[in-house]
Scaffold this active site. Structure first.
Site, mmCIF file in Angstrom:
data_model
loop_
_atom_site.group_PDB
_atom_site.id
_atom_site.type_symbol
_atom_site.label_atom_id
_atom_site.label_comp_id
_atom_site.label_asym_id
_atom_site.label_seq_id
_atom_site.Cartn_x
_atom_site.Cartn_y
_atom_site.Cartn_z
ATOM 1 N N LYS A 26 40.853 30.943 42.228
ATOM 2 C CA LYS A 26 42.241 31.374 42.300
ATOM 3 C C LYS A 26 43.015 30.525 43.300
ATOM 4 O O LYS A 26 42.472 29.590 43.896
ATOM 5 C CB LYS A 26 42.290 32.862 42.665
ATOM 6 C CG LYS A 26 41.629 33.750 41.600
ATOM 7 C CD LYS A 26 41.563 35.191 42.017
ATOM 8 C CE LYS A 26 42.920 35.865 41.976
ATOM 9 N NZ LYS A 26 43.421 36.020 40.589
ATOM 10 N N ASP A 84 48.815 32.064 35.016
ATOM 11 C CA ASP A 84 49.201 33.191 35.863
ATOM 12 C C ASP A 84 50.714 33.250 36.067
ATOM 13 O O ASP A 84 51.321 32.318 36.586
ATOM 14 C CB ASP A 84 48.507 33.083 37.221
ATOM 15 C CG ASP A 84 48.760 34.301 38.084
ATOM 16 O OD1 ASP A 84 48.506 35.422 37.617
ATOM 17 O OD2 ASP A 84 49.215 34.133 39.231
ATOM 18 N N LYS A 112 41.170 45.372 39.699
ATOM 19 C CA LYS A 112 42.104 46.324 40.305
ATOM 20 C C LYS A 112 41.693 47.746 39.915
ATOM 21 O O LYS A 112 42.346 48.417 39.115
ATOM 22 C CB LYS A 112 43.531 46.014 39.881
ATOM 23 C CG LYS A 112 44.013 44.658 40.403
ATOM 24 C CD LYS A 112 45.401 44.316 39.901
ATOM 25 C CE LYS A 112 45.838 42.949 40.401
ATOM 26 N NZ LYS A 112 47.176 42.560 39.898
ATOM 27 N N ARG A 138 36.417 71.641 39.080
ATOM 28 C CA ARG A 138 37.400 70.637 39.482
ATOM 29 C C ARG A 138 36.812 69.231 39.468
ATOM 30 O O ARG A 138 37.459 68.282 39.021
ATOM 31 C CB ARG A 138 37.949 70.974 40.877
ATOM 32 C CG ARG A 138 38.898 69.958 41.486
ATOM 33 C CD ARG A 138 39.930 69.390 40.513
ATOM 34 N NE ARG A 138 40.660 70.409 39.788
ATOM 35 C CZ ARG A 138 41.282 70.210 38.646
ATOM 36 N NH1 ARG A 138 41.237 69.012 38.060
ATOM 37 N NH2 ARG A 138 41.930 71.189 38.050
ATOM 38 N N GLU A 155 42.599 29.462 37.885
ATOM 39 C CA GLU A 155 43.951 30.015 37.793
ATOM 40 C C GLU A 155 44.967 28.898 37.958
ATOM 41 O O GLU A 155 44.860 28.082 38.877
ATOM 42 C CB GLU A 155 44.133 31.065 38.885
ATOM 43 C CG GLU A 155 45.525 31.666 38.955
ATOM 44 C CD GLU A 155 45.664 32.599 40.141
ATOM 45 O OE1 GLU A 155 45.326 33.785 40.004
ATOM 46 O OE2 GLU A 155 46.098 32.126 41.211
#
Length: 281
Positions: free
Chosen positions: A163, A214, A131, A96, A193
């Site tokens: 950002k 963005d 992510k 597994r 960004e």
């Protein structure tokens, strides 16, 4: 990468085998040998063969593992991906965990390949994001490369990406870039960004290396490309789908970052068939 693989395997065994496999240990003697094959139940791009091999070797260092493909190959339905020969208990305990790694990484490689093939005729680079599944970043970004994509920064430590929240706390793009530029080496590129053409122009005025557009509309992206006019690399980010990808890439951008390469990839379908081969004397 092997250190990351070994650490993840230890964690996987801790949660799956724990103090022992009570089913296998109750019915399989250590001297019984077995063989197993991992079989594809769909068409996909394979990734993670070395990881699967490492799973079995962590349980039995001298086990025989024979990969039938190389990472990055396309595998057809019904094909044998991997052959394993060793102690039957090893195969049952490692099955597994080995499949989980293979299925997850192959899913990312397969999804990435689909995106890459969509813009194969355009001079654009598809990159991943941060992510990723916590702890799996090195492997998941490896799977993106196997699928034909490219890696963005590995973490917060290897690239400056200013950002919206950085801009807010610094008091604007100009202030944020000036602070970053004073703090980092001249060899480190600076990316900012932006969400409006006004922000694009401000980023241009302070000479950043990369401008991220963005969540802009296609018309805004085309206008930004004209404004930037090759004075910085252009990255598009936010809500990128395969349906939108061709138009985005054709707008003249250099990079398209896609979180879905990792956070939305579906694990491929694999199974392992195990048989008893002999008992050692």
């Amino acid at each position: 990468m092997q250190q990351s693989i070994d650490a993840l395997i230890r964690l996987a065994f801790a949660e799956d085998i724990g103090p022992g496999d009570i089913t296998t240990d109750s019915m399989v003697e250590d001297n019984v040998r077995g063989s197993g094959i991992v079989v594809a139940k769909q068409e996909f791009i394979i990734a993670g063969l070395k990881v699967a091999e490492s799973v079995f070797r962590a349980l039995e260092p001298d086990i025989l593992v024979i990969p039938c493909f190389a990472d990055g190959d396309r595998v057809d339905v019904g094909k044998t991906v991997l052959q394993v020969e060793g102690r039957l208990s090893t195969l049952l305990k490692g099955e597994r965990t080995a499949l989980n790694f293979l299925q997850r990484l192959s899913g990312i490689a397969t999804q990435t390949r689909c995106y890459v093939e969509t813009v194969a005729d355009l001079p654009v680079r598809l990159v991943d994001t941060r992510k990723t599944t916590p702890g799996f970043r090195v492997l998941e970004k490896y799977a993106v490369r196997v699928g034909g994509g490219h890696n963005h920064r590995m973490g917060l430590y290897d690239g400056v990406l200013i950002k919206d929240n950085h801009i807010a706390v610094a008091g604007g793009i100009t202030a944020a870039v000036e602070k970053a530029r004073k703090a980092v080496s001249h060899l480190v590129k600076i990316e900012v960004e932006t969400t409006t053409l006004e922000e694009v122009n401000e980023a241009l005025s302070v000479g950043v290396d990369i401008i991220m557009l963005d969540n802009m509309s296609l018309d805004q992206i085309r206008e930004a490309v004209r404004h930037i006019n090759k004075k910085a690399l252009i990255e598009v980010s936010g809500g990128v789908t395969r349906e939108k990808l061709k138009d985005l890439a054709a707008a003249g951008v250099d990079l398209v970052s896609i979180g879905a390469l990792t956070h939305s990839a579906v694990a491929v379908d694999l199974s392992m068939r195990i048989t008893v081969s002999s008992a050692e004397k």
